[in-house]
Design a protein around this motif. Structure first.
Motif, short mmCIF file in Angstrom:
data_model
loop_
_atom_site.label_atom_id
_atom_site.label_comp_id
_atom_site.label_asym_id
_atom_site.label_seq_id
_atom_site.Cartn_x
_atom_site.Cartn_y
_atom_site.Cartn_z
N LYS A 67 -3.70 57.39 -33.64
CA LYS A 67 -3.51 56.25 -32.78
C LYS A 67 -2.31 55.58 -33.12
O LYS A 67 -1.33 55.13 -32.49
CB LYS A 67 -4.46 55.28 -32.39
CG LYS A 67 -4.33 54.31 -31.47
CD LYS A 67 -5.43 53.32 -31.15
CE LYS A 67 -5.22 51.95 -30.15
NZ LYS A 67 -6.28 51.20 -30.07
N ASP A 68 -2.33 55.25 -34.68
CA ASP A 68 -1.42 54.47 -34.97
C ASP A 68 -0.07 55.12 -35.10
O ASP A 68 1.24 54.52 -35.06
CB ASP A 68 -1.71 53.72 -36.41
CG ASP A 68 -2.69 52.49 -36.22
OD1 ASP A 68 -3.02 52.00 -35.11
OD2 ASP A 68 -3.44 52.31 -37.46
N ALA A 69 -0.27 56.39 -35.48
CA ALA A 69 0.90 56.96 -35.73
C ALA A 69 1.64 57.59 -34.65
O ALA A 69 2.78 57.38 -34.56
CB ALA A 69 0.59 58.57 -36.49
N THR A 70 0.99 57.60 -33.55
CA THR A 70 1.66 57.89 -32.13
C THR A 70 2.33 56.57 -31.45
O THR A 70 3.26 56.65 -31.05
CB THR A 70 0.27 58.11 -31.03
OG1 THR A 70 -0.15 59.44 -31.54
CG2 THR A 70 0.99 58.39 -29.68
N GLU A 104 -1.22 65.28 -33.30
CA GLU A 104 -2.16 65.79 -32.44
C GLU A 104 -2.86 66.77 -33.00
O GLU A 104 -4.29 66.66 -32.70
CB GLU A 104 -1.39 66.45 -31.02
CG GLU A 104 -2.31 66.79 -30.06
CD GLU A 104 -3.15 65.63 -29.53
OE1 GLU A 104 -4.24 65.69 -28.85
OE2 GLU A 104 -2.63 64.29 -29.60
N THR A 105 -2.31 67.76 -33.87
CA THR A 105 -3.13 68.42 -34.62
C THR A 105 -4.22 67.69 -35.67
O THR A 105 -5.48 67.98 -35.54
CB THR A 105 -2.34 69.53 -35.44
OG1 THR A 105 -1.30 70.16 -34.60
CG2 THR A 105 -3.31 70.41 -36.22
N ARG A 106 -3.52 66.92 -36.32
CA ARG A 106 -4.41 65.90 -36.97
C ARG A 106 -5.59 65.35 -36.05
O ARG A 106 -6.58 65.15 -36.52
CB ARG A 106 -3.71 64.91 -37.80
CG ARG A 106 -2.72 65.56 -38.72
CD ARG A 106 -3.48 65.77 -40.26
NE ARG A 106 -4.03 64.85 -40.89
CZ ARG A 106 -3.27 63.91 -41.50
NH1 ARG A 106 -2.23 64.28 -41.82
NH2 ARG A 106 -4.24 62.93 -42.17
N ARG A 107 -4.98 64.79 -35.09
CA ARG A 107 -6.26 64.19 -34.15
C ARG A 107 -7.44 65.09 -33.87
O ARG A 107 -8.67 64.85 -33.89
CB ARG A 107 -5.37 63.82 -32.83
CG ARG A 107 -6.41 62.70 -31.88
CD ARG A 107 -5.65 62.81 -30.56
NE ARG A 107 -4.25 62.18 -30.44
CZ ARG A 107 -3.97 60.93 -30.68
NH1 ARG A 107 -4.95 59.95 -30.51
NH2 ARG A 107 -3.00 60.60 -30.66
N GLU A 108 -6.82 66.10 -33.47
CA GLU A 108 -7.85 67.34 -32.88
C GLU A 108 -8.83 67.74 -34.13
O GLU A 108 -10.06 67.74 -34.09
CB GLU A 108 -7.21 68.51 -32.53
CG GLU A 108 -6.55 68.47 -31.18
CD GLU A 108 -7.71 68.16 -30.18
OE1 GLU A 108 -8.67 68.58 -30.03
OE2 GLU A 108 -7.19 67.06 -29.21
#
Length: 409
Positions: A67-70, A104-108
């Motif tokens: 969230k913070d990275a986005t 996003e990959t990290r998020r998944e």
């Protein structure tokens, strides 16, 4: 007018940046030369490059949340889209797009890891609930209570699940703990009531034991103490703070009685051993009267022995049968001698014996005459039959004659 590969400044001082969609106005510059204007906005571009470099490093090397990275990516992207810098904006957008894919990959990956963690936490909490529900029925109060407290600490260390699942499992877990606590409380309440009842019962037993401690009615009192001991064991344990004191009083009262009885019995045993020695002397004296030759004199001597025997008193129980048996044997010898003397001197018995002897003699004589007559007549069968009858009558006659001899012939 000044120009660079990624921007230019016109005569009016307006700064432009070149993009794939054409030139875009960056801003206006009036404070210096066109080259200074381009240099200023190029430095702003370099600042964005540094921001992206730092963000990429944070994404790769720290636990920065997706969230913070986005949010950080969108913040930089907004600056790029506003065209307030001079440089290769498309290159920045490509780097931001690539970084967004990484995020996003990290998020998944984190979502999947979180799902695995949540599943493991759910399984762990379900196992805790199952164990708690099993412990809820246990009567190992101390061990089960300690284990339930340990389960609470383990529960606290596990991640929370979704609210509904977590609440449902916690409700079952808490219910199991409450059920165990209620059962344990009820058990110890009943145990306390039982121990209080035992205390009251033992107070009464102690009171009776103390009242009996001075008794000298040895047999019945000893028997009653045995009954009190059985009642004590059947009463169960009182509270710990009372049990030892009650037992010490109860046991102390018994000790007083049995010590006194022991002293009396020890004195009595010594007296009885002395009595045994005296009776052994008397029985030896009585046995010397046998065989009886002068019944009258012997009877007087035995009567004297008996009187002294009765005056001696009790002997030890384990020697009683042996010593009394020896005296009874002498007494039976006197009884038999007296019976024989009575039979010998009794006129009626003598007359009956003489009459019986005379009758048997007549019968024997008669049978002999009949036998002789039968043989003279040649009737040997009758003679043999009468001979057998004669044998029986002769045996009776011999016995009667022997009895008659006991009366003096």
């Amino acid at each position: 007018m000044s120009s660079e590969p990624w921007g230019r400044v016109d005569e009016a001082g307006t700064v432009y940046v070149r993009t794939a969609d054409g030139e875009q106005v960056v801003g206006s510059w009036q404070a210096g030369s066109p080259d200074e204007a381009l240099a200023y906005f190029e430095r702003k571009y370099d600042g964005l490059v540094v921001e992206i470099d730092l963000l990429e490093r944070r994404v790769k090397t720290t636990d920065l949340s997706a969230k913070d990275a986005t949010a950080a990516i969108e913040h930089i992207r907004h600056q790029v889209d506003e065209h307030h810098v001079v440089g290769d904006l498309e290159a920045l957008r490509k780097r931001l797009d690539q970084l967004a894919k990484v995020v996003e990959t990290r998020r998944e990956e984190r979502r999947a890891a979180k799902a695995v963690q949540a599943d493991e936490a759910r399984q762990a909490k379900e196992a805790l609930v199952a164990e708690a529900e099993e412990l809820a029925a246990s009567e190992q109060w101390r061990a089960a209570g300690e284990r339930l407290r340990a389960l609470v600490d383990i529960w606290k260390g596990l991640p929370r699940l979704d609210r509904k699942t977590d609440d449902q499992l916690w409700h079952r877990f808490s219910h199991a703990r409450s059920a165990f606590s209620k059962r344990r409380k009820a058990h110890f309440a009943a145990l306390d009531a039982q121990r209080e009842e035992a205390r009251q019962t033992k107070e009464k037993l102690v009171a009776e034991a103390e009242a009996l401690s001075g008794s000298t009615d040895w047999g019945p009192t000893a028997a009653r103490y045995r009954e009190l001991m059985a009642d004590w064991k059947a009463a169960g344990r009182a509270q710990r703070e009372h049990e030892d004191d009650l037992w010490n009083r109860f046991r102390g009262a018994q000790d007083v009685f049995f010590q006194a009885r022991g002293e009396v019995f020890a004195e009595r045993d010594a007296e009885q051993r002395e009595n045994l020695t005296r009776k052994e002397e008397l029985v030896v004296e009585a046995e010397k009267l046998l065989p009886i030759s002068d019944l009258k004199a012997s009877r007087a001597a035995f009567r004297s022995i008996n009187e002294r025997w009765e005056a001696v008193g009790h002997v030890p129980r384990d020697a009683r049968a042996r010593i009394e048996g020896r005296l009874h044997a002498v007494e039976r010898a006197f009884q038999e001698a007296e019976e024989a003397e009575w039979r010998r001197t009794n006129p009626e018995a003598r007359a009956r014996a003489q009459g019986l002897t005379g009758q048997l003699q007549d019968a024997v004589d008669k049978l002999r005459s009949q036998i002789d007559a039968a043989r003279a007549a040649g009737n040997n069968a009758k003679a043999d039959k009468l001979s057998k009858e004669l044998e029986g009558r002769q045996a009776l006659l011999d016995q009667a004659l022997k009895g008659l001899e006991e009366f003096g012939g």
